[in-house]
Design a protein around this motif. Structure first.
Motif, PDB file in Angstrom:
ATOM      1  N   MET A 136       0.615  -1.247  -0.109  1.00 41.54           N
ATOM      2  CA  MET A 136       0.086   0.038   0.075  1.00 41.54           C
ATOM      3  C   MET A 136       0.796   1.284  -0.046  1.00 41.54           C
ATOM      4  N   TYR A 137       2.287   1.100   0.082  1.00 42.99           N
ATOM      5  CA  TYR A 137       3.006   2.199   0.085  1.00 42.99           C
ATOM      6  C   TYR A 137       4.030   2.225  -0.997  1.00 42.99           C
ATOM      7  N   VAL A 138       4.172   3.539  -1.516  1.00 46.03           N
ATOM      8  CA  VAL A 138       5.142   3.869  -2.452  1.00 46.03           C
ATOM      9  C   VAL A 138       6.001   5.071  -1.958  1.00 46.03           C
ATOM     10  N   ASP A 139       7.231   4.996  -1.488  1.00 47.09           N
ATOM     11  CA  ASP A 139       7.991   5.821  -0.705  1.00 47.09           C
ATOM     12  C   ASP A 139       9.438   5.371  -0.817  1.00 47.09           C
ATOM     13  N   GLY A 140      10.147   6.454  -0.486  1.00 44.23           N
ATOM     14  CA  GLY A 140      11.850   6.257  -0.548  1.00 44.23           C
ATOM     15  C   GLY A 140      12.530   6.963  -1.595  1.00 44.23           C
ATOM     16  N   PRO A 141      13.677   7.128  -1.467  1.00 39.82           N
ATOM     17  CA  PRO A 141      14.615   7.474  -2.607  1.00 39.82           C
ATOM     18  C   PRO A 141      14.632   6.591  -3.817  1.00 39.82           C
ATOM     19  N   ILE A 142      14.633   7.050  -5.101  1.00 45.27           N
ATOM     20  CA  ILE A 142      14.811   6.181  -6.358  1.00 45.27           C
ATOM     21  C   ILE A 142      16.274   5.887  -6.381  1.00 45.27           C
ATOM     22  N   LEU A 143      16.468   4.651  -6.629  1.00 46.13           N
ATOM     23  CA  LEU A 143      17.909   4.133  -6.659  1.00 46.13           C
ATOM     24  C   LEU A 143      18.606   4.767  -8.187  1.00 46.13           C
ATOM     25  N   GLU A 144      19.849   5.280  -7.977  1.00 46.70           N
ATOM     26  CA  GLU A 144      20.449   5.824  -8.950  1.00 46.70           C
ATOM     27  C   GLU A 144      21.447   4.951  -9.343  1.00 46.70           C
ATOM     28  N   MET A 145      21.432   4.471 -10.766  1.00 45.51           N
ATOM     29  CA  MET A 145      21.867   3.304 -11.167  1.00 45.51           C
ATOM     30  C   MET A 145      23.448   3.459 -11.183  1.00 45.51           C
ATOM     31  N   GLU A 146      24.299   4.193 -10.908  1.00 43.38           N
ATOM     32  CA  GLU A 146      25.751   3.990 -10.417  1.00 43.38           C
ATOM     33  C   GLU A 146      25.973   3.301  -9.367  1.00 43.38           C
ATOM     34  N   HIS A 147      24.677   3.304  -8.461  1.00 47.15           N
ATOM     35  CA  HIS A 147      24.692   2.728  -7.173  1.00 47.15           C
ATOM     36  C   HIS A 147      24.342   0.968  -7.181  1.00 47.15           C
ATOM     37  N   GLN A 148      23.901   0.686  -8.375  1.00 49.51           N
ATOM     38  CA  GLN A 148      23.317  -0.664  -8.589  1.00 49.51           C
ATOM     39  C   GLN A 148      23.965  -1.792  -7.784  1.00 49.51           C
ATOM     40  N   SER A 149      23.435  -2.847  -7.436  1.00 52.76           N
ATOM     41  CA  SER A 149      24.214  -3.845  -6.403  1.00 52.76           C
ATOM     42  C   SER A 149      22.784  -4.922  -6.511  1.00 52.76           C
ATOM     43  N   PHE A 150      23.179  -6.181  -5.716  1.00 48.82           N
ATOM     44  CA  PHE A 150      22.401  -7.043  -5.476  1.00 48.82           C
ATOM     45  C   PHE A 150      21.469  -6.667  -4.632  1.00 48.82           C
ATOM     46  N   VAL A 151      21.549  -5.673  -3.835  1.00 51.54           N
ATOM     47  CA  VAL A 151      20.364  -5.056  -2.997  1.00 51.54           C
ATOM     48  C   VAL A 151      19.909  -3.959  -3.526  1.00 51.54           C
ATOM     49  N   GLY A 152      19.980  -3.619  -4.807  1.00 50.54           N
ATOM     50  CA  GLY A 152      19.257  -2.731  -5.784  1.00 50.54           C
ATOM     51  C   GLY A 152      19.729  -2.655  -7.001  1.00 50.54           C
ATOM     52  N   LEU A 153      18.739  -3.383  -7.894  1.00 45.99           N
ATOM     53  CA  LEU A 153      19.107  -3.521  -9.266  1.00 45.99           C
ATOM     54  C   LEU A 153      18.285  -2.560 -10.266  1.00 45.99           C
ATOM     55  N   HIS A 154      17.234  -2.118  -9.640  1.00 44.01           N
ATOM     56  CA  HIS A 154      16.430  -1.348 -10.542  1.00 44.01           C
ATOM     57  C   HIS A 154      16.171   0.101 -10.052  1.00 44.01           C
ATOM     58  N   PRO A 155      15.678   0.999 -11.057  1.00 43.46           N
ATOM     59  CA  PRO A 155      15.458   2.538 -10.601  1.00 43.46           C
ATOM     60  C   PRO A 155      14.241   2.511  -9.807  1.00 43.46           C
ATOM     61  N   ILE A 156      14.064   1.965  -8.815  1.00 45.05           N
ATOM     62  CA  ILE A 156      12.632   2.166  -8.296  1.00 45.05           C
ATOM     63  C   ILE A 156      12.872   2.402  -6.690  1.00 45.05           C
ATOM     64  N   PRO A 157      11.898   3.239  -6.002  1.00 43.19           N
ATOM     65  CA  PRO A 157      12.027   3.648  -4.691  1.00 43.19           C
ATOM     66  C   PRO A 157      12.246   2.314  -3.785  1.00 43.19           C
ATOM     67  N   ILE A 158      12.482   2.479  -2.512  1.00 42.07           N
ATOM     68  CA  ILE A 158      12.681   1.425  -1.638  1.00 42.07           C
ATOM     69  C   ILE A 158      11.385   0.707  -1.335  1.00 42.07           C
ATOM     70  N   LEU A 159      10.254   1.464  -1.099  1.00 46.85           N
ATOM     71  CA  LEU A 159       8.986   0.901  -0.926  1.00 46.85           C
ATOM     72  C   LEU A 159       8.366   1.031  -2.549  1.00 46.85           C
ATOM     73  N   HIS A 160       8.359  -0.081  -3.064  1.00 48.41           N
ATOM     74  CA  HIS A 160       8.030  -0.009  -4.641  1.00 48.41           C
ATOM     75  C   HIS A 160       6.511  -0.203  -5.123  1.00 48.41           C
TER      76      HIS A 160
END
Length: 394
Positions: free
Chosen positions: A176-200
């Protein structure tokens, strides 16, 4: 007189029985209309699997009631060739970050292939004898929860080998939530592969559609998806998990707090690993001004060597009433202000978790929670517009 008394007594019971049956009927209706994972809709996918060689990406959450999906499919004589295991393993017993080993499952004798450690993506050789792969894992809706990264690499491998991926969707307990900073692709890793917010705000099936639609797979590959949808589910629904999705998320409160408290893994602060309340309390041995205390200990199957093992930590414990939903930064900021050695508070993992360097910079510069969250809004509005295209559950 005795008869009259009995009739009066029975007359008083009739309304009580009526009330009881109304409660029972309402409970049955509520049960029928409560969110139901796609795995329960066996009539929708068993015919599709008949006569095929099947690979499965599953873990301890892949159940129909009390029965594991693997056991259900074997009962229906589906030809399961192998199981691919994500972080925490097929049975969900490996510690966070621990290498998951390949081998044979003791209960079923099926080959288990690890997708956590050096091998995060199925190889062409591992897929050679398969006609279809099933993905059925309970997610919690946070970008850094690694099951969705595993799904990404499975999609990529399926696309490269022309193998369809059957996704049995499950409700998102934080959907029910969409919140948090959008991932910047230069910081892509296994704990963040996509340009989506923390709560997607997506289920795994909706995210898979987004990965395809936005061409996020390598070389803009497209994975053939067959999706079985949840029943009676929308993103406004709450959903309680009956099985721990991972060893350190033991209940609904920890799952609700996880998207906010996981950011503390990018600091020196303990999130309660090695206690019975992980991701429900935070603390540090030096913060003696706080009243709440806990002492992390080694716990097999959840936290073998937790931070501050056998040291008393001082901090705070969260209750459900303390949490309003979305991402909370209040404690992250408050503990930074309280921590005596400011230069030692953050570590490099925070940037991977947040998906941006700006969160650390903003906190160090003295920004308020409101100011930081305002800086996310333009990115979130753009993301929400994109998200609309892929929603299955409006």
């Amino acid at each position: 007189m005795i008869r009259t008394a009995n009739y009066n007594f029975i007359g008083k019971l009739i309304p009580l029985y009526g009330l009881f049956f109304m409660i029972l009927i309402n409970a049955c209706v509520a049960q029928q209309n409560s969110p139901q994972p796609a795995a329960y809709q066996t009539e929708e996918y068993l015919p599709y699997l008949k006569g095929k060689s099947v690979g499965m990406v599953v873990n301890q959450t892949s159940t129909i009631g009390q029965t594991h999906l693997v056991d259900t499919l074997r009962t229906h004589e589906i030809n399961i060739k192998k199981v691919f295991a994500p972080e925490h393993g097929f049975r969900g017993e490996a510690d966070a970050g621990a290498t998951v080993k390949s081998g044979l499952d003791e209960k079923t004798g099926l080959p288990i292939i690890s997708l956590y450690g050096k091998n995060k993506k199925p190889t062409n050789e591992q897929l050679q004898d398969l006609d279809v792969i099933i993905f059925d894992i309970q997610d919690v809706g946070a970008r850094f929860y690694t099951y969705i990264s595993t799904m990404h690499y499975v999609m990529e491998a399926c696309a490269e080998n022309n193998i369809p991926l059957l996704i049995l969707d499950r409700p998102n307990p934080n959907g029910m939530y969409v919140d948090g900073p959008i991932l910047e692709m230069e910081h892509q890793s296994f704990v963040g592969l996509h340009p989506i917010p923390i709560l997607h705000g997506l289920t795994v099936a909706e995210l898979a559609q987004m990965i395809n639609g936005e061409k996020w797979l390598k070389n803009e590959l497209h994975c053939e998806l067959k999706i079985i949808e949840n029943k009676h589910y929308s993103h406004s629904d709450s959903y309680s998990l009956s099985i721990k999705p991972s060893p350190n998320l033991p209940n609904d409160l920890s799952i609700a707090l996880y998207p906010s408290l996981c950011l503390f893994e990018g600091t020196v602060i303990s999130v309660g690993r090695g206690t019975k309340k992980p991701f429900q309390q935070i603390g540090h041995p030096s913060l003696t001004e706080f009243n709440h205390t806990f002492t992390p200990v080694s716990m097999q199957g959840s936290s073998v060597h937790p931070p501050f093992e056998n040291e008393k930590c001082f901090g705070i414990e969260f209750q459900s009433k303390d949490f309003e939903g979305g991402i909370s930064l209040k404690s992250l900021i408050d503990f930074y202000k309280a921590f005596p050695e400011k230069d030692e508070y953050f570590n490099s993992f925070l940037t991977k978790l947040a998906g941006t360097e700006s969160l650390r910079q903003q906190i160090e510069a003295g920004f308020s929670e409101e100011e930081i969250k305002m800086s996310w809004q333009a990115g979130l509005e753009e993301y929400k517009e994109m998200r609309e295209k892929y929603l299955i559950y409006k």
